[in-house]
Design a protein around this motif. Sequence first.
Motif, PDB file in Angstrom:
ATOM      1  N   LEU A  42       0.815  -1.225   0.000  1.00 49.35           N
ATOM      2  CA  LEU A  42       0.000   0.000   0.000  1.00 49.35           C
ATOM      3  C   LEU A  42       0.848   1.275   0.000  1.00 49.35           C
ATOM      4  O   LEU A  42       0.318   2.384   0.092  1.00 49.35           O
ATOM      5  N   LEU A  43       2.187   1.112  -0.113  1.00 48.48           N
ATOM      6  CA  LEU A  43       3.071   2.284  -0.060  1.00 48.48           C
ATOM      7  C   LEU A  43       2.668   3.402  -1.036  1.00 48.48           C
ATOM      8  O   LEU A  43       2.629   4.571  -0.638  1.00 48.48           O
ATOM      9  N   PRO A  44       2.361   3.084  -2.318  1.00 46.98           N
ATOM     10  CA  PRO A  44       1.998   4.186  -3.220  1.00 46.98           C
ATOM     11  C   PRO A  44       0.791   4.990  -2.723  1.00 46.98           C
ATOM     12  O   PRO A  44       0.788   6.227  -2.798  1.00 46.98           O
ATOM     13  N   ASP A  45      -0.211   4.304  -2.187  1.00 49.31           N
ATOM     14  CA  ASP A  45      -1.382   5.014  -1.674  1.00 49.31           C
ATOM     15  C   ASP A  45      -1.027   5.840  -0.435  1.00 49.31           C
ATOM     16  O   ASP A  45      -1.491   6.977  -0.269  1.00 49.31           O
ATOM     17  N   VAL A  46      -0.205   5.255   0.441  1.00 46.67           N
ATOM     18  CA  VAL A  46       0.190   5.995   1.644  1.00 46.67           C
ATOM     19  C   VAL A  46       1.015   7.227   1.258  1.00 46.67           C
ATOM     20  O   VAL A  46       0.841   8.313   1.826  1.00 46.67           O
ATOM     21  N   GLU A  47       1.888   7.079   0.266  1.00 46.92           N
ATOM     22  CA  GLU A  47       2.666   8.237  -0.193  1.00 46.92           C
ATOM     23  C   GLU A  47       1.750   9.315  -0.755  1.00 46.92           C
ATOM     24  O   GLU A  47       1.955  10.512  -0.525  1.00 46.92           O
ATOM     25  N   ILE A  58       1.453  13.050   8.317  1.00 48.71           N
ATOM     26  CA  ILE A  58       1.572  11.594   8.185  1.00 48.71           C
ATOM     27  C   ILE A  58       3.039  11.199   8.000  1.00 48.71           C
ATOM     28  O   ILE A  58       3.741  11.778   7.163  1.00 48.71           O
ATOM     29  N   PHE A  59       3.451  10.202   8.765  1.00 44.06           N
ATOM     30  CA  PHE A  59       4.837   9.735   8.693  1.00 44.06           C
ATOM     31  C   PHE A  59       4.857   8.216   8.528  1.00 44.06           C
ATOM     32  O   PHE A  59       4.004   7.520   9.063  1.00 44.06           O
ATOM     33  N   ILE A  60       5.831   7.724   7.769  1.00 45.97           N
ATOM     34  CA  ILE A  60       6.120   6.297   7.756  1.00 45.97           C
ATOM     35  C   ILE A  60       7.302   6.118   8.697  1.00 45.97           C
ATOM     36  O   ILE A  60       8.373   6.687   8.476  1.00 45.97           O
TER      37      ILE A  60
END
Lengths: 64, 419
Positions: A42-47, A58-60
């Motif tokens: 889901l990284l692209p959506d979270v980015e 928002i932070f990873i």
Amino acid sequence: MKIFVDRQLCENHGQCAIAAPQVFRMNSEGILEYEENVNDSLLPDVEDAMDACPVQAIFIQDQS
Amino acid sequence: MTRSIVIVGGSMGGLRAAEQLRAAGWAESITVIGTETHLPYNRPPLSKELLENPGTTAEAFEAVKFRHRPSVTDVEWRLGTEVVGADLPNNTLTLDSGETLTYDGLVIATGLRPRRLPLPGPLRGRHVLRTLEDAVELHQELRPGTEVAVIGAGFIGCETAATATKRGCSVTLLEGTSGPMQRALGEELSAGIRDYLVQQGVTYHGHAKVAGLLSNDATIEDESSCTGIILADGTEITADVIIESVGSIPNVEWLEGNDIDISNGVLCDEHLRVVGTRNVVAVGDVARFPDLRNGCGARRIEHWSIPGDTAKIAAKALIADLNGAALPEPAVPLPSFWSNQFDLKIQGVGSPTLATRIVELEGSAKTPHDGVVMGYYQDDALVAVVSVGLPADRQLHYRKLVNDRHSEQPQQDTQLQAI
């Protein structure tokens, strides 16, 4: 990956819930709820959600 | 040989373009050229919390700088550098140093600059608000008791008037043709917010035609300071600080002589490809592109969400063109915007300026402080919703209706015909 939202910064704009609805949603009081542990796929959506956040709240956490 | 993409514009659009080029698979060289000396930063706080309390310029930058995706760590940033000319057929740019730079692909992300009033007179005390330095300098003059005149009651003008009032200044907000934010919000909500701003202590002056600036010594222009404004009807408004918030001008002069349409920003197709070129795209509010959602032709959109949305479309198109690949179907952006003025939290989605009809969906436009939702219809289709004080889950509900171009009433006639 682990997601963290800084509640001091968050103004509940809700843009993240549009970009990544699997991870972020706005409850019936209009307050953000989110998944803390998220599949890397889901990284692209979270980015996109991070980009769309007007206050950059928002932070990873474990992203190098 | 490694190919290169050059992004002209070192602000939010430039950063988003670099990130989206990487996300779309571009592993070759990227250079970003920006006139400001700072890396990209978030501008909305400049008229709000940052203007209220910026600290030093360095502290202000820390508070609003954008985080970068890890994918763009190898991007070359050439800051404090201006591109003064472009030869698009030959893929070259000329920098202010005289240096020539070649590229394989070009991204135009030069954005806007504030329009200035064509008024002679004092320079001291006259401000615009676009950059970090503008905000820090203006903050220093917004001392309690200072008389401030804000010319132009768009979003930035209204926000600045609210912030200056909160700082203890005595603020007059002047608007030439209509009510505050009227073009964006429509007459009724504009009037409701005007009344609210007045309740909060802002002096509002509608239909104000600014004729000239007053100064403490008109004979020495460089050394004199603003003391006020004179209107066309002879009214004089005292002001030590004058803020011009009268719209923006696209930064396109560097593209002159290339046989492309730069009459109002850069004319693009629905992929954000600059019309008349093969390897040039534009992103952000400098791009004028077709509104496929509402079918109203090409237009520029000056909202915060647009640099990110357009960068995503443009990056894919540019890489496809450079690789000779097929173009992906372009996304169709749905603009969103917000504005905070005193306790009002205004949220918008869609394109309210296209409305042929505006209706109250919830609450009353007369009392925005109690919460209101306005629907903006283009004939029968909902093209925008603007709300004040509405929780985010309800905003998402309306966003979906705007995204679907929802009709207010079912089309009875059509249903009967179908039967």
